[in-house]
Motif scaffolding. Sequence first.
Motif, short mmCIF file in Angstrom:
data_model
loop_
_atom_site.label_atom_id
_atom_site.label_comp_id
_atom_site.label_asym_id
_atom_site.label_seq_id
_atom_site.Cartn_x
_atom_site.Cartn_y
_atom_site.Cartn_z
N SER A 1 0.85 -1.19 0.00
CA SER A 1 0.00 0.00 0.00
C SER A 1 0.89 1.24 0.00
N ALA A 2 2.00 1.15 0.73
CA ALA A 2 2.95 2.28 0.72
C ALA A 2 3.51 2.48 -0.68
N LEU A 3 3.77 1.37 -1.38
CA LEU A 3 4.33 1.49 -2.73
C LEU A 3 3.41 2.33 -3.61
N TRP A 4 2.12 1.99 -3.61
CA TRP A 4 1.23 2.64 -4.56
C TRP A 4 0.98 4.10 -4.21
N ILE A 5 0.84 4.39 -2.93
CA ILE A 5 0.59 5.79 -2.59
C ILE A 5 1.85 6.62 -2.81
N LEU A 6 3.01 6.00 -2.62
CA LEU A 6 4.25 6.76 -2.83
C LEU A 6 4.57 6.90 -4.32
N VAL A 7 4.12 5.94 -5.11
CA VAL A 7 4.22 6.09 -6.57
C VAL A 7 3.40 7.32 -6.97
N ALA A 8 2.21 7.41 -6.39
CA ALA A 8 1.34 8.55 -6.70
C ALA A 8 1.99 9.85 -6.24
N ASN A 9 2.56 9.82 -5.04
CA ASN A 9 3.21 11.03 -4.53
C ASN A 9 4.44 11.37 -5.37
N GLY A 10 5.21 10.34 -5.73
CA GLY A 10 6.41 10.56 -6.55
C GLY A 10 6.04 11.17 -7.89
N TRP A 11 4.90 10.75 -8.41
CA TRP A 11 4.46 11.28 -9.70
C TRP A 11 4.14 12.78 -9.58
N MET A 12 3.58 13.17 -8.44
CA MET A 12 3.28 14.60 -8.26
C MET A 12 4.57 15.43 -8.25
N VAL B 1 12.00 9.05 -9.30
CA VAL B 1 11.56 9.72 -8.07
C VAL B 1 10.66 8.79 -7.26
N ALA B 2 9.75 8.11 -7.95
CA ALA B 2 8.81 7.23 -7.25
C ALA B 2 9.55 6.08 -6.56
N ILE B 3 10.48 5.49 -7.27
CA ILE B 3 11.19 4.34 -6.70
C ILE B 3 12.02 4.75 -5.49
N ASN B 4 12.76 5.85 -5.65
CA ASN B 4 13.56 6.34 -4.52
C ASN B 4 12.69 6.72 -3.34
N LYS B 5 11.58 7.35 -3.66
CA LYS B 5 10.67 7.80 -2.59
C LYS B 5 10.12 6.61 -1.83
N PHE B 6 9.72 5.59 -2.57
CA PHE B 6 9.19 4.39 -1.91
C PHE B 6 10.26 3.76 -1.02
N LEU B 7 11.43 3.51 -1.61
CA LEU B 7 12.46 2.80 -0.84
C LEU B 7 12.90 3.62 0.38
N HIS B 8 13.06 4.92 0.19
CA HIS B 8 13.52 5.76 1.28
C HIS B 8 12.46 5.84 2.38
N THR B 9 11.21 5.95 1.96
CA THR B 9 10.14 6.12 2.95
C THR B 9 9.90 4.84 3.75
N VAL B 10 9.83 3.71 3.05
CA VAL B 10 9.55 2.48 3.82
C VAL B 10 10.73 2.11 4.72
N THR B 11 11.95 2.35 4.25
CA THR B 11 13.07 2.01 5.13
C THR B 11 13.10 2.94 6.34
N SER B 12 12.63 4.17 6.17
CA SER B 12 12.56 5.05 7.34
C SER B 12 11.56 4.49 8.34
N GLY B 13 10.51 3.85 7.82
CA GLY B 13 9.53 3.19 8.70
C GLY B 13 10.16 2.01 9.43
N TYR B 14 11.01 1.27 8.73
CA TYR B 14 11.68 0.13 9.37
C TYR B 14 12.60 0.61 10.50
N VAL B 15 13.29 1.72 10.22
CA VAL B 15 14.22 2.25 11.24
C VAL B 15 13.42 2.69 12.47
#
Lengths: 517, 393
Positions: free
Chosen positions: A144-155, A183-197
């Motif tokens: 779910s994070a992937l798809w919403i962050l893809v959307a955000n990355g697209w903006m 942008v979307a890929i980096n945003k997803f990876l960076h955001t979810v890993t921040s959640g893991y941390v």
Amino acid sequence: MEHIDFSLVDWSRAQFALTAMYHWLFVPLTLGLSFIVAIMESLYVKTGNEEWKRITKFWMTLFGINFAIGVATGIILEFEFGTNWSNYSWFVGDIFGAPLAIEGIMAFFLESTFIAVMFFGWNKVSKKFHLLSSWLVAIGSNLSALWILVANGWMQFPAGMQFNPDTARNEMIDFWSVLFSPVAINKFLHTVTSGYVLSAIFVIGVSAWYLLKKKEINLAKRSMVVAATFGLISSIYLISTGDGSAKAVAKYQPMKLAAMEGLYYGSDHAPLIAVGALKNCEDTLQVHRQSFIFEVPIYGALSYLAFGNFDEFVPGIHDLVHGNPEHGIISYQEKIEKGKIAIDALAEYKTLKKIGDTQNAAIALKTFEDNFQYFGYGYYFGRDPHELIPPVRMSFYAFHIMVGLGTYFVLFFILILFFTLKKQVVDKKWLLRLAVWTIPLAYVASEAGWIVAEVGRQPWVIQDLLPSIAAVSQIDSSSVMITFFLFLAIFTTLLIAEIRIMLSQIKKGPESSPSKQ
Amino acid sequence: MFENLSLLALQHYWWIIISILGALLVFLLFVQGGQTMIYQLGKTEDERKMLINSTGRKWDLTFTTLVTFGGAFFASFPLFYSTSFGGAYWVWMAILFAFILQAVSYEFRTKTGNFLGQKTYEGFLFINGLLGTVLLGAAVATFFTGSQFSVDKMNLLNLTGDKMPIISAWETPFHGLEAIWDSNQLAFITNLSLGLAVFFLARLTANLYFINNIDNETLHKRNKTCLLRNSIAFLLFFLLFLGRILTIDGFAVNPDTKEVFIESFKYFNNLIDMPFVLVMFLVGVVLVLYGIGVALFKNSKKGIWASGIGIVFTVMALFFLAGFNNTAYYPSVFDLQSSLTIENSSSSHFTLTAMSYVSLLVPFVLGYIAYAWWSMDKKKITIEEVEQDHHMY
């Protein structure tokens, strides 16, 4: 633009920011804790050790409390795109809506179905099915994070689309470009890993509290090993994805990068400010050369961070606003004029097409297409171009807090893992106290990251194409103000309830171990 | 496969998907219906515990269906999303507030330190059950009765006029609330009657669900009594709604000029023009009544299945009546030509095609939901089962 209700725009922005910030208080823990729980349950299934089951159930309880409020705050965000940003919903709905729908179909159902098995299925389904459910919840949350962050990355970097002048909207022409935009890929990876941390720090902090209280020693030590390992790997990856994000920002959102670094004048060997305090120079909307009260610069580091080269020129706010012909940068005033030409040409095209003048309509369309990349700037025609500068101080401090804390977290995980594996962590009271106090710092870093991403791109809802003043719904600003305060009251109340319940569950601890029963 | 379909075919396909999601949502609103009867059915704490844990294990599914329904509408018919959500602001906000309250209430209700107390969270569940159903029903009823809005895509290019550069504008200051209180127009009776029909439908479905899901004789008896009352109330409001929409003027679209015009008995005509919708509607209604009947008179615990399928059929048929056969599904009574049709409000051919491939996942999703719940619901809820569970609500 006297007809723009700026009060409405501001309240709509405030409401969206409020709901996003509250939502983001809960989501990171869901993203990471779901995996930590799944790892712990895997250890239980593999070893058959009941203690791991008890540990899993304990963290699962905290996960459940957090998950519920994350869901509550999340539903608002999806619908606010429509309620408060109706122009936006039409202007880019053809592209933006798809990830949201896919998120629902692919991720939310996975999450909501198997979360019930995870919570209520211990005595109803097999061990392996239960374990599979826990993993599917983790995967569903992250999908779910992937798809919403893809959307955000697209903006932030609109890709894979084309403007259709007949429907007055952007339309998708390449789904994969939207999904795999850098942008979307980096945003997803960076955001979810921040959640893991954040989740790893949460587990370590709670475990440290048990160790300080000399309670649940076994649970705490085992949880610490799992969380510190998970956290260390995640934090190293977080730095790597952060680097990718910075390079994407430098390429596609240079103003955001300049604001993040308080870089008013661009230069070669551009310095990264390790520590600094900015002067208050935003009120006058002037671009200042001397922007810092004090700073500790690392020369060339920003050039390297942005372009992988210590000598590269990094444009500053002044270069972007006023232009820099030497580096091929056109000024905002020129962009505003080109944007105005695009808007007028589109209006002319529509009028000519309506009366059947296809020849002149084609000319108008060509003019529009030539200037379309500046379309959004046209909404600032007749206004001060400095209004296109995002809040610099907020971006700067949020970025530096995020980076500073992110660096600290790596050291923190190393220390925790080192002393835990050496079986000395119980004796290191200072480290345990530090671990407890690191929990709020993780939340500060997480929110700071979100501020960097969202404040730094202002005033753009869609980068260069749609500013917030042209994206809002037409509602009385007083209505939005009322709902803002309603959200504030309800979310704050629920946050207080959540924190109290969490603390009480932590104090209560897990179920008694089988040996004690 | 999908790329070879015409835009119109894809628009129809997505209206069917939206209708399925909407229909599933209405069925799953039994969670909300159940929440309004916690104290009516549960006279002791143990009974209430069973009821809340019974709906509590399904709330997230209803919630997810609502979110997916919204997301799918956004993706396939963005002009509806932009016009309705941005215009009928207060109705949608009230619905959203009701769902925020629900999301935390199950989890927080009995937890120590929950700040507001158990009764408050139970109050939240009631509010969600009442507002969530009535307002959703009333909002869907405006598909037949119309709303007061205008749409002008050119206004996006308005940099100097006296209006904001807004594409969709709501033309009353009540922003959606007029749908349920504007007594100057009879439409509000139609809207409210569907709202209340959905409310009582959710309650009667909850009765059927409890009968099936909870193994407790006392609750079974109370559910039966309540089922009869809810069914009568539902039928009254549903027949009122049905009587109204089959006799009112509807919003037709000229297929050649795309002009929207008023047609007498439009929705009745739609039923006649689309026999498969008529059959679907009648089968749906019969199944709903059959489910109620076997639960009441045959003491069956499986009425939920017949009624559930019946609800899905009936609601789908209503969506088809609103959107197919050259009908404006979101009519504007302020400016007829601003009315939304599945043709003028949809996403592009490319997006609908891409989304159609994603929609192929829907049967798979339904399959794993069914399997997971079959595994979970094999053992019915008893007070012992609830209290033994680690994650009791």
